[in-house]
Write a protein that holds these residues in place. Structure first.
Motif, PDB file in Angstrom:
ATOM      1  N   LEU B  24      39.309   8.321  39.463  1.00 42.31           N
ATOM      2  CA  LEU B  24      38.111   8.983  40.858  1.00 42.31           C
ATOM      3  C   LEU B  24      37.363   8.343  41.865  1.00 42.31           C
ATOM      4  O   LEU B  24      37.681   9.070  42.365  1.00 42.31           O
ATOM      5  CB  LEU B  24      36.853   9.950  39.368  1.00 42.31           C
ATOM      6  N   MET B  25      37.059   7.347  41.725  1.00 45.70           N
ATOM      7  CA  MET B  25      36.853   6.483  42.767  1.00 45.70           C
ATOM      8  C   MET B  25      37.295   6.786  44.366  1.00 45.70           C
ATOM      9  O   MET B  25      37.083   6.498  44.715  1.00 45.70           O
ATOM     10  CB  MET B  25      36.639   5.326  42.378  1.00 45.70           C
ATOM     11  N   PRO B  26      38.928   6.041  43.987  1.00 42.11           N
ATOM     12  CA  PRO B  26      39.389   5.664  45.160  1.00 42.11           C
ATOM     13  C   PRO B  26      39.683   6.965  45.385  1.00 42.11           C
ATOM     14  O   PRO B  26      39.917   7.697  46.588  1.00 42.11           O
ATOM     15  CB  PRO B  26      41.249   5.706  44.190  1.00 42.11           C
ATOM     16  N   PHE B  27      39.706   8.349  44.915  1.00 37.84           N
ATOM     17  CA  PHE B  27      40.249   9.454  45.273  1.00 37.84           C
ATOM     18  C   PHE B  27      38.819  10.312  46.166  1.00 37.84           C
ATOM     19  O   PHE B  27      38.990  10.969  47.407  1.00 37.84           O
ATOM     20  CB  PHE B  27      39.699  11.029  43.960  1.00 37.84           C
ATOM     21  N   ILE B  28      37.820   9.273  45.523  1.00 38.00           N
ATOM     22  CA  ILE B  28      36.145  10.268  46.371  1.00 38.00           C
ATOM     23  C   ILE B  28      36.544   8.949  48.214  1.00 38.00           C
ATOM     24  O   ILE B  28      35.756   9.789  48.680  1.00 38.00           O
ATOM     25  CB  ILE B  28      34.858   9.468  45.440  1.00 38.00           C
ATOM     26  N   LEU B  65      30.784   1.958  47.062  1.00 39.76           N
ATOM     27  CA  LEU B  65      29.332   1.307  46.486  1.00 39.76           C
ATOM     28  C   LEU B  65      28.429   1.379  46.388  1.00 39.76           C
ATOM     29  O   LEU B  65      27.613   1.303  46.118  1.00 39.76           O
ATOM     30  CB  LEU B  65      29.786   0.059  47.307  1.00 39.76           C
ATOM     31  N   SER B  66      27.861   2.673  47.168  1.00 43.29           N
ATOM     32  CA  SER B  66      26.647   3.216  46.874  1.00 43.29           C
ATOM     33  C   SER B  66      26.222   4.049  45.499  1.00 43.29           C
ATOM     34  O   SER B  66      25.023   4.386  45.270  1.00 43.29           O
ATOM     35  CB  SER B  66      26.240   4.353  48.035  1.00 43.29           C
ATOM     36  N   ILE B  71      28.321   3.703  38.284  1.00 45.68           N
ATOM     37  CA  ILE B  71      29.733   2.784  38.011  1.00 45.68           C
ATOM     38  C   ILE B  71      29.732   1.653  37.081  1.00 45.68           C
ATOM     39  O   ILE B  71      29.894   1.782  35.932  1.00 45.68           O
ATOM     40  CB  ILE B  71      30.779   2.539  38.786  1.00 45.68           C
ATOM     41  N   ALA B  72      28.727   0.770  37.036  1.00 45.18           N
ATOM     42  CA  ALA B  72      28.550  -0.729  36.471  1.00 45.18           C
ATOM     43  C   ALA B  72      28.122  -0.215  34.540  1.00 45.18           C
ATOM     44  O   ALA B  72      28.852  -0.325  34.103  1.00 45.18           O
ATOM     45  CB  ALA B  72      28.352  -1.650  37.159  1.00 45.18           C
ATOM     46  N   VAL B  73      27.221   1.171  34.541  1.00 44.02           N
ATOM     47  CA  VAL B  73      26.768   1.266  33.879  1.00 44.02           C
ATOM     48  C   VAL B  73      27.595   2.326  33.210  1.00 44.02           C
ATOM     49  O   VAL B  73      27.073   1.690  31.791  1.00 44.02           O
ATOM     50  CB  VAL B  73      24.724   2.035  34.285  1.00 44.02           C
ATOM     51  N   LEU B  74      27.899   2.999  33.390  1.00 41.29           N
ATOM     52  CA  LEU B  74      29.080   3.317  32.594  1.00 41.29           C
ATOM     53  C   LEU B  74      29.842   2.544  31.946  1.00 41.29           C
ATOM     54  O   LEU B  74      30.386   2.750  31.221  1.00 41.29           O
ATOM     55  CB  LEU B  74      29.517   5.206  33.507  1.00 41.29           C
ATOM     56  N   LEU B  75      31.228   2.236  32.422  1.00 41.86           N
ATOM     57  CA  LEU B  75      31.930   1.186  31.864  1.00 41.86           C
ATOM     58  C   LEU B  75      31.630   0.696  31.334  1.00 41.86           C
ATOM     59  O   LEU B  75      32.093  -0.671  29.906  1.00 41.86           O
ATOM     60  CB  LEU B  75      32.590   0.210  33.159  1.00 41.86           C
ATOM     61  N   ILE B  76      30.058  -0.313  31.632  1.00 41.16           N
ATOM     62  CA  ILE B  76      29.271  -1.357  30.636  1.00 41.16           C
ATOM     63  C   ILE B  76      29.075  -0.257  29.003  1.00 41.16           C
ATOM     64  O   ILE B  76      29.281  -1.320  28.493  1.00 41.16           O
ATOM     65  CB  ILE B  76      28.470  -2.573  31.087  1.00 41.16           C
ATOM     66  N   GLY B  77      28.169   0.114  30.040  1.00 36.79           N
ATOM     67  CA  GLY B  77      27.701   1.292  28.963  1.00 36.79           C
ATOM     68  C   GLY B  77      28.630   2.056  27.457  1.00 36.79           C
ATOM     69  O   GLY B  77      28.219   1.347  26.309  1.00 36.79           O
ATOM     70  N   HIS B 118      36.224  -2.299  40.986  1.00 35.29           N
ATOM     71  CA  HIS B 118      35.844  -2.392  42.728  1.00 35.29           C
ATOM     72  C   HIS B 118      37.176  -2.351  44.031  1.00 35.29           C
ATOM     73  O   HIS B 118      37.574  -1.849  44.882  1.00 35.29           O
ATOM     74  CB  HIS B 118      34.903  -2.979  42.217  1.00 35.29           C
ATOM     75  N   ILE B 119      37.501  -3.307  43.530  1.00 38.47           N
ATOM     76  CA  ILE B 119      39.252  -3.941  44.287  1.00 38.47           C
ATOM     77  C   ILE B 119      40.062  -3.151  44.619  1.00 38.47           C
ATOM     78  O   ILE B 119      40.488  -2.390  45.317  1.00 38.47           O
ATOM     79  CB  ILE B 119      39.600  -5.211  43.494  1.00 38.47           C
ATOM     80  N   ILE B 120      40.547  -2.266  43.214  1.00 38.27           N
ATOM     81  CA  ILE B 120      41.723  -1.175  43.100  1.00 38.27           C
ATOM     82  C   ILE B 120      41.315  -0.094  44.141  1.00 38.27           C
ATOM     83  O   ILE B 120      41.854   0.450  44.766  1.00 38.27           O
ATOM     84  CB  ILE B 120      41.777  -0.636  41.513  1.00 38.27           C
ATOM     85  N   CYS B 121      39.789   0.345  44.104  1.00 38.07           N
ATOM     86  CA  CYS B 121      39.592   1.419  44.581  1.00 38.07           C
ATOM     87  C   CYS B 121      39.689   1.626  46.744  1.00 38.07           C
ATOM     88  O   CYS B 121      40.223   1.389  46.848  1.00 38.07           O
ATOM     89  CB  CYS B 121      37.807   1.358  44.322  1.00 38.07           C
ATOM     90  N   THR B 122      39.159   0.034  46.293  1.00 38.19           N
ATOM     91  CA  THR B 122      38.888  -0.370  48.058  1.00 38.19           C
ATOM     92  C   THR B 122      40.201  -0.885  48.490  1.00 38.19           C
ATOM     93  O   THR B 122      40.999  -0.103  49.602  1.00 38.19           O
ATOM     94  CB  THR B 122      38.405  -1.471  47.820  1.00 38.19           C
ATOM     95  N   VAL B 123      41.728  -0.773  47.780  1.00 38.54           N
ATOM     96  CA  VAL B 123      42.489  -1.598  47.808  1.00 38.54           C
ATOM     97  C   VAL B 123      43.409  -0.747  48.209  1.00 38.54           C
ATOM     98  O   VAL B 123      44.066  -0.331  49.776  1.00 38.54           O
ATOM     99  CB  VAL B 123      42.897  -2.442  47.482  1.00 38.54           C
ATOM    100  N   VAL B 124      43.677   0.188  48.080  1.00 41.70           N
ATOM    101  CA  VAL B 124      43.974   1.597  47.436  1.00 41.70           C
ATOM    102  C   VAL B 124      43.820   2.556  48.855  1.00 41.70           C
ATOM    103  O   VAL B 124      44.672   2.292  49.859  1.00 41.70           O
ATOM    104  CB  VAL B 124      44.039   2.617  46.507  1.00 41.70           C
TER     105      VAL B 124
END
Lengths: 303, 268
Positions: B24-28, B65-66, B71-77, B118-124
């Protein structure tokens, strides 16, 4: 006798509440130790301490001769498989994946035995169904399968037959007996279903208010619970000499009460007591099972 | 430890929340990039800064990043919190792992999964940007921004894990983590504002004050730019520049506190 688990004056206190109070316990190697107590007696608390989920407030315990405050206890815990209160399973994974996760946690790389383990607990046909969609009984079986991963030397089961149907209860019983007799696994099992426990356990521990009230083997319990005739007489010493002549086994409770283990002929007994002037006041039959023994030990009313 | 990490990563790669976020994130980001490019495409190009370039990167490649806190809470949670709610953490304790090993395992897993997203989103997004609109020559700046964004990302991971562990409950932990991360980001934003004012050069702020107020209401990284009237150069600054030290302090503080709490916690 070798003990796999020994607890010495174990205490666990929460805020304003003492769950275990000077608890002492000895689980013999190779036994099926039935842990019996009311709700809130401290059974699950003890299991949590043994499994390392919580730390005791004071006192200590040993697992395979290693004290709980020794760092080597972590190695000894690897020899234990446990189901504590509810099955510890990942709801989003299948039965196979749950066991695979446990194998990876234990560092076992050979997954070939997973199908056999699933078959052992009756979950071989679950396929891609995730644990979230299992019935309570299926979750319980999966929890036990997870506990059996890595061939543990000791199994700790907290209410393992909760949620199982009658067929499941029988299968669970047979599984526990098989593991104990064929593989020599020591089993610590806590249960409220005393009838089921009486078919399994070789040793018993009765706990109440955080203390171990009685610890006994199955043979000792059978002697305590066996059928007896309770006779109240005017002089128990006269009765005892008559019973010795008749060859009955008995236990004198006090100067007026005697428990006779057997079925004496009351007419013959009365006739035998007449010369000594001893009168029989009352006669009652006792047929104590584990449940009534537990009630009499712990207290409370039979429903 | 390796066995523990293997288990955690197996769980991570079998988690729907990880794959959903990763897709989803790279798409956004890409949609934002296309929108921004359309904004710039109609303008008269007076300088190199009026075309697509890394200047637009914070608005596009780093758009996620905004909402990084969420994202962190969802993934870690969903992944670590699941260990608590399902009781699976008990299996690891019974298996003979120490509390420190467990916590370290959770920490590393949390950081790796968030970094991966984060990295995959940004690099893609950057790769697609270069493919669609041409390479802009600011690759090193892009890499620098990416690397520097990892510090606050790691700090937020540490804090999120701390909240979930301290709460001992997935839902309560996730709510506490969102609130905690918001407070930390506000502190980072406030720190940047203070830093900006300590700078001796004359700085005219391009909608800076208003941007700070609006952006500090969001649990995000602050990103803005300063226009130096002397050189007329645009100096891109993000919250990461002055906050690297604060990130290290945050991570150290919550790491140590998290270890202590986890060590003493009674599990059920």
């Amino acid at each position: 006798m070798e003990y796999v688990l020994k607890a010495e004056s174990l205490e666990k206190k929460y805020r304003g509440y003492t769950a275990l109070d000077g608890f002492i316990m000895n689980v013999p190697k190779g036994s099926i130790y039935g842990f019996v107590g009311k709700n809130g007696a401290g059974k699950t608390t003890l299991i949590r301490l043994i499994c390392g989920l919580q730390k005791p407030t004071s006192g200590s315990f040993e697992i395979y001769g290693v004290r709980n405050n020794d760092k080597k206890i972590l190695e000894q815990r690897k020899r234990i498989g446990a189901v504590v209160e509810t099955p510890s399973i990942y709801p989003g994974l299948t039965a196979y994946e749950n066991l695979k996760m446990q194998y990876m946690t234990l560092g076992l790389s050979d997954y070939k035995s997973i199908p056999d383990l699933l078959k052992l607990v009756g979950l071989e046909n679950t396929g891609k169904k995730t644990a979230r969609n299992f019935s309570l009984g299926m979750k319980q079986r999966l929890g036990i399968a997870v506990a059996l991963c890595g061939a543990p030397d000791m199994l700790i089961l907290d209410e393992p037959i909760n949620g199982l149907d009658p067929q499941g209860i029988i299968e669970m019983r047979e599984l526990i007996i098989k593991l104990n007799r064929e593989k020599g696994i020591t089993v610590l099992i806590s249960s409220h279903i005393l009838d089921e426990l009486s078919r399994l356990a070789t040793h018993y521990g009765f706990i109440d208010n955080g203390k171990l009230i009685r610890e006994m083997s199955a043979e000792e319990l059978e002697k305590e619970c066996r059928r007896s005739t309770h006779i109240e007489v005017t002089d128990s010493s006269c009765l005892s000499s008559v019973l010795d002549n008749m060859g009955f086994e008995y236990k004198i409770t006090d100067e007026h009460n005697v428990d006779i283990f057997g079925r004496p002929n009351i007419s013959q007994l009365t006739k035998a007591l007449m010369p000594s002037g001893c009168d029989i006041i009352s006669v009652n039959e006792n047929d104590e099972d584990l449940e009534s023994f537990f009630i009499s030990l712990i207290g409370g009313s039979k429903s | 430890m390796i066995k523990l990490m293997k288990t955690n990563f197996y769980k991570m790669f079998h988690s729907w929340s990880f794959w959903l976020t990763l897709l989803l994130m790279p798409f956004i980001n890409i949609m934002t990039m296309i929108t921004k490019n359309e904004e710039y495409s109609g303008r008269v190009k007076e300088s190199i800064y009026d075309k697509w370039s890394v200047i637009q990167c914070p608005e596009t490649c780093f758009t996620h990043l905004s909402s990084f806190v969420f994202i962190a809470v969802l993934l870690i949670g969903m992944i670590i919190g699941d260990e608590y709610s399902s009781g699976a953490i008990r299996n690891k304790l019974v298996a003979g792992y120490s509390r420190i090993q467990l916590y370290t395992g959770y920490l590393l897993t949390s950081i790796v999964e968030c970094f991966l997203v984060h990295i995959i989103c940004t690099v893609v997004c950057y790769g697609i940007c270069c493919t669609l609109y041409g390479y802009d020559g600011y690759f090193l700046t892009f890499v620098s921004m990416l690397v520097r964004s990892l510090a606050p990302a790691a700090a937020l991971c540490v804090l999120t894990l701390f909240c979930i562990v301290a709460a001992g409950n997935r839902i309560i932990g996730m709510v506490a983590a969102i609130l905690g991360d918001l407070i930390i980001c506000l502190c980072y934003s406030a720190n940047l504002s203070v830093y900006a004012r300590l700078d001796n050069s004359e700085i005219s702020e391009f909608s800076h004050k208003l941007y700070i107020i609006i952006d500090s209401l969001l649990p995000s990284f602050y990103s803005g730019w300063f226009v130096d009237p002397v050189d007329k150069a645009i100096d891109l600054r993000t919250a990461i520049q002055p906050s690297c030290g604060w990130c290290m302090i945050t991570m150290t503080l919550f790491c140590i506190t998290g270890y202590i709490i986890f060590e003493k916690k009674d599990m059920k």
